[in-house]
Write an enzyme that holds these catalytic residues in place. Structure first.
Site, mmCIF file in Angstrom:
data_model
loop_
_atom_site.group_PDB
_atom_site.id
_atom_site.type_symbol
_atom_site.label_atom_id
_atom_site.label_comp_id
_atom_site.label_asym_id
_atom_site.label_seq_id
_atom_site.Cartn_x
_atom_site.Cartn_y
_atom_site.Cartn_z
ATOM 1 N N SER A 172 -11.298 -1.463 0.198
ATOM 2 C CA SER A 172 -9.991 -1.620 0.849
ATOM 3 C C SER A 172 -10.144 -2.240 2.225
ATOM 4 O O SER A 172 -9.429 -3.169 2.598
ATOM 5 C CB SER A 172 -9.316 -0.258 1.017
ATOM 6 N N HIS A 199 -3.355 5.705 3.829
ATOM 7 C CA HIS A 199 -4.207 4.562 3.481
ATOM 8 C C HIS A 199 -3.674 3.255 4.051
ATOM 9 O O HIS A 199 -4.411 2.473 4.662
ATOM 10 C CB HIS A 199 -4.340 4.475 1.966
ATOM 11 N N ASP A 215 0.838 -1.198 0.000
ATOM 12 C CA ASP A 215 0.000 0.000 0.000
ATOM 13 C C ASP A 215 0.876 1.253 0.000
ATOM 14 O O ASP A 215 1.912 1.282 -0.656
ATOM 15 C CB ASP A 215 -0.930 -0.044 1.225
#
Length: 352
Positions: free
Chosen positions: A221, A59, A25
């Protein structure tokens, strides 16, 4: 939609002890108060000289907190579904950072994760290139090495887009998102490759704004993070099972959606993830085939790429109870859950 009741039904059986989950990520903030001690040195393929334990976007930190957050103090912060698993962070480039980024960068990340002990790889990124040989071969390599690969289907369901890659690659657990009522989230990308769905709306999670930062969001996600965490729970409780048997435990125990019709189907896959059920005794699966049940799954986007023997590994250089009861986030006395956002388009990466 039944609550997962992690504290009562999941954690007494397993908390993910001894299992490494790689989060491919934006990196992971190692010193967030809910992740301190959970984040191993990883790699950075973004062009920056880090070991993956920094996160300028936030994120990856959010995803990691949903998998292995341990909270802080007494009933504060975010408690992940597998709070004793370890996170191996691998930072990759996002759209806008480097326009030349190819989906092939996923190959570097996946191979690094496999070669550095990850038994579960979480890919909350995606795109629409089914012919990327390097990424495809990396997934096959992971499958050949008995690793569970989990990826988000994408957040473009409201535009009729197909399931994105790497989620659409055979062998990958492709995860969509449902809301609090158990119905499919409107933006969750659907298609025949969908394997499971999990919570993906109003999810409370850590952010990289500060060592005590938190946020709320929506996305596939986070649904993928819950599936990765469940795979870690199973691998910790039943270390003798193959990756294929771990996947079979999740798909055979999934809860059928109230409004989804017969499963499996393209909207919900085999159903809604049920971690507690996935951890129960299951001799039919445990004594059954060890192969990955998704390896020969048909791809809706035609490709002439081979799906057989993976390419040999090439050494790569690396950088030095909320409403579902899955992840507990206590903020100002309230218990909440949350999810992040992102996607990759074409050959360029965006977070889901």
């Amino acid at each position: 939609m039944k609550q997962y009741q992690a504290e009562a039904r999941v954690w007494p059986v397993s908390q993910g002890e001894g299992v490494i989950v790689s989060v491919v990520d934006s990196g992971v903030m190692e010193d967030h108060q809910d992740l301190a001690g959970q984040v191993l040195p990883g790699a950075d393929f973004s062009g920056a000289k880090t070991d993956g334990r920094v996160d300028g976007e936030g994120h990856g930190t959010g995803i990691a907190s949903l998998i292995a957050g341990h909270g802080h103090g007494t009933g504060s912060g975010v408690m992940g579904l597998a709070p004793k698993a370890k996170i191996l962070p691998i930072r990759i480039r996002a759209a806008g950072e480097h326009p030349e980024l190819r989906q092939s960068d996923i190959e570097l990340a996946v191979r690094y994760a496999v070669d550095h002990g990850a038994k579960v790889v979480n890919l909350s990124v995606g795109g629409y290139d089914p012919l990327d040989s390097a990424a495809r071969q990396a997934i096959l390599y992971a499958v050949s090495k008995d690793v569970v690969v989990v990826a988000a289907t994408g957040n473009s369901g409201d535009s009729g887009a197909p399931v994105e890659y790497p989620a659409a690659f055979p062998g990958v657990v492709a995860v969509g998102a449902v809301g609090e009522n158990g119905s499919l989230w409107a933006r969750s990308t659907s298609g025949p490759e969908t394997t499971l769905v999990a919570p993906g709306t109003a999810i409370y999670q850590a952010t990289a704004k500060s060592t005590s930062g938190y946020g709320v969001g929506d996305g596939t996600s986070d649904a993928a993070a819950y599936v990765s965490a469940t795979a870690a729970l199973i691998r910790a409780a039943y270390p003798g099972l193959s990756a294929g048997q771990v996947i079979n435990r999740m798909i055979t125990t999934a809860t059928a959606p109230a409004d989804g019709g017969a499963v499996p189907n393209g909207r919900y896959g085999y159903g809604i993830l049920a971690p507690a059920k996935a951890l129960e005794a299951n001799p039919a699966v445990d004594n059954g085939p060890r192969d990955n049940p998704l390896l020969h799954r048909v791809e809706s986007q035609a490709t002439d790429e081979p799906t057989g023997t993976p390419a040999p590994v090439v050494p790569q250089a690396g950088g030095a109870g909320g409403w579902y009861g899955v992840v507990w986030g206590v903020l100002g006395g309230g218990v909440l859950l949350v999810a992040g956002v992102g996607v990759w388009v074409g050959r360029r990466v965006r977070r889901r």
